[in-house]
Design an enzyme around this catalytic site. Structure first.
Site, mmCIF file in Angstrom:
data_model
loop_
_atom_site.group_PDB
_atom_site.id
_atom_site.type_symbol
_atom_site.label_atom_id
_atom_site.label_comp_id
_atom_site.label_asym_id
_atom_site.label_seq_id
_atom_site.Cartn_x
_atom_site.Cartn_y
_atom_site.Cartn_z
ATOM 1 N N ASP A 279 -4.108 6.627 -7.559
ATOM 2 C CA ASP A 279 -4.378 5.540 -6.620
ATOM 3 C C ASP A 279 -4.350 6.110 -5.209
ATOM 4 O O ASP A 279 -3.341 6.712 -4.807
ATOM 5 C CB ASP A 279 -3.324 4.439 -6.749
ATOM 6 C CG ASP A 279 -3.346 3.754 -8.105
ATOM 7 O OD1 ASP A 279 -4.410 3.781 -8.758
ATOM 8 O OD2 ASP A 279 -2.316 3.187 -8.500
ATOM 9 N N GLU B 2 -10.613 -2.117 -9.292
ATOM 10 C CA GLU B 2 -9.658 -1.710 -8.260
ATOM 11 C C GLU B 2 -10.315 -0.693 -7.325
ATOM 12 O O GLU B 2 -10.684 0.392 -7.761
ATOM 13 C CB GLU B 2 -8.418 -1.079 -8.909
ATOM 14 C CG GLU B 2 -7.693 -2.015 -9.863
ATOM 15 C CD GLU B 2 -6.573 -1.311 -10.632
ATOM 16 O OE1 GLU B 2 -6.277 -0.135 -10.318
ATOM 17 O OE2 GLU B 2 -6.012 -1.935 -11.542
ATOM 18 N N HIS C 181 -8.343 2.924 -7.387
ATOM 19 C CA HIS C 181 -7.987 3.645 -8.621
ATOM 20 C C HIS C 181 -9.147 4.533 -9.073
ATOM 21 O O HIS C 181 -10.252 4.046 -9.344
ATOM 22 C CB HIS C 181 -7.639 2.624 -9.710
ATOM 23 C CG HIS C 181 -7.336 3.211 -11.053
ATOM 24 N ND1 HIS C 181 -6.130 3.032 -11.684
ATOM 25 C CD2 HIS C 181 -8.070 3.975 -11.900
ATOM 26 C CE1 HIS C 181 -6.141 3.642 -12.860
ATOM 27 N NE2 HIS C 181 -7.322 4.234 -13.008
ATOM 28 N N HIS D 101 -2.647 5.825 -16.031
ATOM 29 C CA HIS D 101 -1.756 6.656 -15.215
ATOM 30 C C HIS D 101 -0.791 7.485 -16.055
ATOM 31 O O HIS D 101 -0.317 8.531 -15.607
ATOM 32 C CB HIS D 101 -0.968 5.797 -14.229
ATOM 33 C CG HIS D 101 -1.746 5.385 -13.021
ATOM 34 N ND1 HIS D 101 -1.840 6.170 -11.891
ATOM 35 C CD2 HIS D 101 -2.472 4.268 -12.765
ATOM 36 C CE1 HIS D 101 -2.579 5.550 -10.983
ATOM 37 N NE2 HIS D 101 -2.976 4.396 -11.495
#
Length: 235
Positions: free
Chosen positions: A141, A203, A206, A134
């Site tokens: 996200d 995830e 993500h 990030h």
């Protein structure tokens, strides 16, 4: 070190730009800002220019299927200071949820809990060769919101420290609820992948384009090619 950290970065110097939020849904106030996360000069709603363009493309793909649905941006650019803040916050939350006191745990128990945290959270590294995804402005996200503005239930909340965060967790469930969760996750993944993003294997929410994880994932499925990252840590 994660496997993707072996990917070299050739920085493109493409600027961070603000996401055109009118095209998307978002949670307000931002969940990490609400906790006191230190974002500094940028807001969480910045990404690299090409990543923003691809996010808009993903929204357009969604609208072709569900004209009134929106991608909801949970989090995008995240300085390393915010990464560190959230890692520490998540560790404290994990202690609280388990009704534990760190001072009463052995070093092995503390280490095991940190390992659980790092299954979801990237290390807040300041090494230019191992940036948290990030912090490059290349990861986002996201989830989905329907025509009534309701968040689509994906079977687990974003950032949950459990196996339910795994993208295919519900794939083998034989009940209708599990299959619905899996179908919604597949829908989200499909529209993002059509726009060029890759999904984090751990995830469901993500996605990234142009960072080390994106390059590493592409190299796993494209034998003979050698993808590299074009986005490193911004600040």
């Amino acid at each position: 070190m994660r496997p993707y950290h072996k990917i070299p970065i050739v920085e493109s110097n493409e600027p961070l730009i603000e996401i055109p939020l009118e095209k998307f849904a978002l949670e307000s106030p931002h969940p990490y800002i609400k906790l006191g996360a230190p974002y500094g000069e940028y807001s969480p709603y910045f990404l690299r220019k090409s990543v923003v363009e691809r996010l808009i493309t993903a929204q357009n793909h969604l609208c072709q299927l569900f004209p009134e649905w929106r991608i909801q941006i949970f989090d995008a650019y995240r300085p390393v200071a915010v990464q560190e803040f959230m890692v520490n916050y998540s560790f404290k939350q994990a202690l609280q949820e388990r009704k534990l006191e760190e001072s009463e745990l052995s070093s092995i128990q503390v280490q095991a809990l940190w390992e659980e945290v790092y299954k979801i959270w990237a290390t807040p590294s300041l090494d230019k060769n191992t940036p948290p995804p990030h912090s490059t402005g290349a990861a986002v996200d996201v989830t989905l919101v329907n025509e009534r503005g309701q968040i689509i239930n994906m079977g687990s909340p974003i950032d949950e420290l459990s196996d339910r965060s795994l993208p295919d967790y519900y794939a083998l469930g034989d009940d209708s609820q599990s299959q619905d969760y899996h179908a919604k996750r597949k829908l989200l993944c499909s529209i993002m992948e059509k726009a060029g993003f890759c999904r984090n294997p751990r995830e469901w929410w993500h996605f990234s384009f142009g960072d080390q994880m994106w390059a590493w994932l592409n190299n796993q499925v494209n034998s003979g090619k050698n993808f590299i990252a074009c986005y490193g840590r911004v600040v």
